[in-house]
Design an enzyme around this catalytic site. Structure first.
Site, mmCIF file in Angstrom:
data_model
loop_
_atom_site.group_PDB
_atom_site.id
_atom_site.type_symbol
_atom_site.label_atom_id
_atom_site.label_comp_id
_atom_site.label_asym_id
_atom_site.label_seq_id
_atom_site.Cartn_x
_atom_site.Cartn_y
_atom_site.Cartn_z
ATOM 1 N N HIS A 14 27.840 -4.245 -10.738
ATOM 2 C CA HIS A 14 28.665 -5.069 -9.864
ATOM 3 C C HIS A 14 27.938 -6.260 -9.256
ATOM 4 O O HIS A 14 28.584 -7.250 -8.916
ATOM 5 C CB HIS A 14 29.242 -4.228 -8.733
ATOM 6 C CG HIS A 14 30.219 -3.208 -9.210
ATOM 7 N ND1 HIS A 14 30.940 -2.417 -8.344
ATOM 8 C CD2 HIS A 14 30.611 -2.838 -10.454
ATOM 9 C CE1 HIS A 14 31.719 -1.609 -9.032
ATOM 10 N NE2 HIS A 14 31.541 -1.836 -10.322
ATOM 11 N N ARG A 27 35.342 -10.077 -12.608
ATOM 12 C CA ARG A 27 35.540 -10.448 -11.197
ATOM 13 C C ARG A 27 34.223 -10.488 -10.421
ATOM 14 O O ARG A 27 34.091 -11.207 -9.433
ATOM 15 C CB ARG A 27 36.524 -9.491 -10.531
ATOM 16 C CG ARG A 27 35.998 -8.081 -10.337
ATOM 17 C CD ARG A 27 37.079 -7.130 -9.797
ATOM 18 N NE ARG A 27 36.563 -5.841 -9.465
ATOM 19 C CZ ARG A 27 36.305 -4.862 -10.335
ATOM 20 N NH1 ARG A 27 36.517 -5.047 -11.620
ATOM 21 N NH2 ARG A 27 35.844 -3.695 -9.918
ATOM 22 N N HIS A 76 0.813 -1.219 0.000
ATOM 23 C CA HIS A 76 0.000 0.000 0.000
ATOM 24 C C HIS A 76 0.848 1.271 0.000
ATOM 25 O O HIS A 76 0.504 2.247 -0.645
ATOM 26 C CB HIS A 76 -0.955 0.006 1.204
ATOM 27 C CG HIS A 76 -0.257 -0.143 2.514
ATOM 28 N ND1 HIS A 76 0.209 -1.363 2.967
ATOM 29 C CD2 HIS A 76 0.075 0.760 3.457
ATOM 30 C CE1 HIS A 76 0.783 -1.202 4.140
ATOM 31 N NE2 HIS A 76 0.725 0.080 4.458
#
Length: 146
Positions: free
Chosen positions: A98, A132, A9
């Site tokens: 990331h 990475r 809500h």
């Protein structure tokens, strides 16, 4: 692919603004509720939206509650969900770049409409960098207890 969108809500009004924005951009979405400002429980809408993203029926997701915390916590109980609470554009970009976030969580009571739409834009238009970061993302799901 359709974007999954849900709110409680407290996030309903912002969800409506975002839906109008998505429509104007020609983006399809599936609304998992709620459908009014009447008091309700965010898990009732977060879980179905999360399942849709996990199962590949929708991608990505957008979820809104008052602070973003409750709905975000609920979404992140799902192993295949990486929900990111974002209150500015840079956090949204980094969540995608990331963390490969697959659900944007907005704090409906703490961002104005203009800021929220800029955050949505950043989230939808920023790719995951990989590299990475992929190794780190692979470590997020809980390992089996065995």
């Amino acid at each position: 692919m359709k974007i999954a969108i849900c709110s409680d809500h407290a996030g309903f009004e912002l969800k409506s603004v975002i839906e109008g924005y998505l429509e104007a951009m020609g983006r399809e979405y599936e609304d998992f509720g709620t459908y009014s400002t009447e008091s309700c429980d965010y898990p009732d809408f977060a879980h179905p939206a999360a399942f849709a993203v996990e199962e590949g029926r929708c991608y990505p997701g957008i979820a809104i509650c008052g602070t973003g915390n409750g709905i975000g916590m609920t979404l992140n109980k799902h192993q295949g969900i990486r929900a990111a609470l974002c209150w500015n554009v840079e956090i949204a970009r980094l969540a995608r770049q990331h963390n490969d976030a697959n659900v944007l969580v907005l704090p409906g009571r703490f961002v104005d409409n203009v800021t929220a739409l800029a955050i949505v834009d950043a989230f939808l238009n920023t790719p995951f960098e990989g590299g990475r970061h992929s190794r780190r993302i692979a470590k997020i799901p809980l390992p089996s207890a065995e």
